[in-house]
Design a protein around this motif. Sequence first.
Motif, PDB file in Angstrom:
ATOM      1  N   ARG A 138       0.821  -1.214   0.000  1.00  0.00           N
ATOM      2  CA  ARG A 138       0.000   0.000   0.000  1.00  0.00           C
ATOM      3  C   ARG A 138       0.854   1.263   0.000  1.00  0.00           C
ATOM      4  O   ARG A 138       1.984   1.281   0.458  1.00  0.00           O
ATOM      5  CB  ARG A 138      -0.997   0.024   1.159  1.00  0.00           C
ATOM      6  N   PHE A 139       0.225   2.327  -0.551  1.00  0.00           N
ATOM      7  CA  PHE A 139       0.858   3.644  -0.558  1.00  0.00           C
ATOM      8  C   PHE A 139      -0.254   4.669  -0.777  1.00  0.00           C
ATOM      9  O   PHE A 139      -1.395   4.436  -0.390  1.00  0.00           O
ATOM     10  CB  PHE A 139       1.947   3.704  -1.653  1.00  0.00           C
ATOM     11  N   VAL A 140       0.057   5.799  -1.386  1.00  0.00           N
ATOM     12  CA  VAL A 140      -0.940   6.872  -1.551  1.00  0.00           C
ATOM     13  C   VAL A 140      -2.170   6.387  -2.314  1.00  0.00           C
ATOM     14  O   VAL A 140      -3.290   6.855  -2.071  1.00  0.00           O
ATOM     15  CB  VAL A 140      -0.295   8.086  -2.259  1.00  0.00           C
ATOM     16  N   SER A 141      -1.991   5.441  -3.215  1.00  0.00           N
ATOM     17  CA  SER A 141      -3.120   4.898  -3.978  1.00  0.00           C
ATOM     18  C   SER A 141      -4.211   4.362  -3.064  1.00  0.00           C
ATOM     19  O   SER A 141      -5.412   4.469  -3.382  1.00  0.00           O
ATOM     20  CB  SER A 141      -2.632   3.789  -4.909  1.00  0.00           C
ATOM     21  N   SER A 142      -3.843   3.783  -1.917  1.00  0.00           N
ATOM     22  CA  SER A 142      -4.841   3.293  -0.963  1.00  0.00           C
ATOM     23  C   SER A 142      -5.658   4.441  -0.377  1.00  0.00           C
ATOM     24  O   SER A 142      -6.884   4.345  -0.239  1.00  0.00           O
ATOM     25  CB  SER A 142      -4.165   2.534   0.188  1.00  0.00           C
ATOM     26  N   THR A 143      -4.981   5.522  -0.021  1.00  0.00           N
ATOM     27  CA  THR A 143      -5.684   6.661   0.572  1.00  0.00           C
ATOM     28  C   THR A 143      -6.654   7.263  -0.425  1.00  0.00           C
ATOM     29  O   THR A 143      -7.778   7.642  -0.077  1.00  0.00           O
ATOM     30  CB  THR A 143      -4.675   7.716   1.053  1.00  0.00           C
ATOM     31  N   LEU A 144      -6.238   7.364  -1.687  1.00  0.00           N
ATOM     32  CA  LEU A 144      -7.126   7.901  -2.716  1.00  0.00           C
ATOM     33  C   LEU A 144      -8.366   7.029  -2.890  1.00  0.00           C
ATOM     34  O   LEU A 144      -9.469   7.546  -3.120  1.00  0.00           O
ATOM     35  CB  LEU A 144      -6.371   8.024  -4.042  1.00  0.00           C
ATOM     36  N   ALA A 145      -8.211   5.711  -2.769  1.00  0.00           N
ATOM     37  CA  ALA A 145      -9.346   4.806  -2.942  1.00  0.00           C
ATOM     38  C   ALA A 145     -10.238   4.749  -1.704  1.00  0.00           C
ATOM     39  O   ALA A 145     -11.468   4.875  -1.798  1.00  0.00           O
ATOM     40  CB  ALA A 145      -8.855   3.408  -3.293  1.00  0.00           C
ATOM     41  N   TYR A 146      -9.625   4.569  -0.522  1.00  0.00           N
ATOM     42  CA  TYR A 146     -10.397   4.351   0.705  1.00  0.00           C
ATOM     43  C   TYR A 146     -10.957   5.649   1.285  1.00  0.00           C
ATOM     44  O   TYR A 146     -12.156   5.750   1.557  1.00  0.00           O
ATOM     45  CB  TYR A 146      -9.536   3.643   1.755  1.00  0.00           C
TER      46      TYR A 146
END
Length: 256
Positions: A138-146
């Motif tokens: 996980r990285f920033v992509s997780s924050t954008l999705a969740y």
Amino acid sequence: MLTRPILRREVSRRSASTGSSYDRAMPHHEGHETPHAALHDACRGAFIVLDGPDGSGKSTQFRRLCDALRAGRIEVVETREPGGTAVGERIREVLLDPIHDDMTVRCEMLLYMASRAQLVERVIRPAIARGATVVADRFVSSTLAYQGTAGGLAQPEIMAVADTAVGGTWPDLTVIFDVDEITASRRLSPLLDRMEQKGLDFHRRVREGYLAQVRASPGRHLVVDASQDVDAVTDALFSGLVARLGAAAVARSAPR
């Protein structure tokens, strides 16, 4: 959606043997072929993020990839989010504990970013600087999705904090393990953490958030169909990494 160009960290690549130690170390499955030397060459010195919805099988593929790279005598630095440092692990306890069911989405986002900032500065950036391969769960992509697509926070707000948290250290490639929310829910442990407890509609939006990032910036992402059996997913992951990172490996290896 996300249009920021990928920012690669140009690092020195250490020479490494790709001999038969890989074949001796890695378990082989009938009909399972792995581009051994090509995988090692493509991933050496890269910063790779593995991401996707809960229940996508990401953790299994994370372990297989790290084991495969180490079998090629590559230094691999593993990270997970939230966590990965002493400070980050304490933040993880707060974020994932179901007792904190009144936590706001904005608070979630800021805590994830705080953990990420510590991880980038203390672990990821030093590893990249010495030529190691970083594989991040996980990285920033997780924050954008969740917290973004599923949670309702605007992407510009998230990216403004992300720019501060990561300080220009962005992955060479983000792999998204794509799976529908019904299939994913069947794979989850009955002992769900706070994020996993949010229900099918929330996790449907999470998936939509990941796919929206891919559509907006296809050059930064590799999508793997995670509904397949585990060996087929591994094949798709390894061959995709070779195809997407192989050409960039020469640039990463150039002395600076």
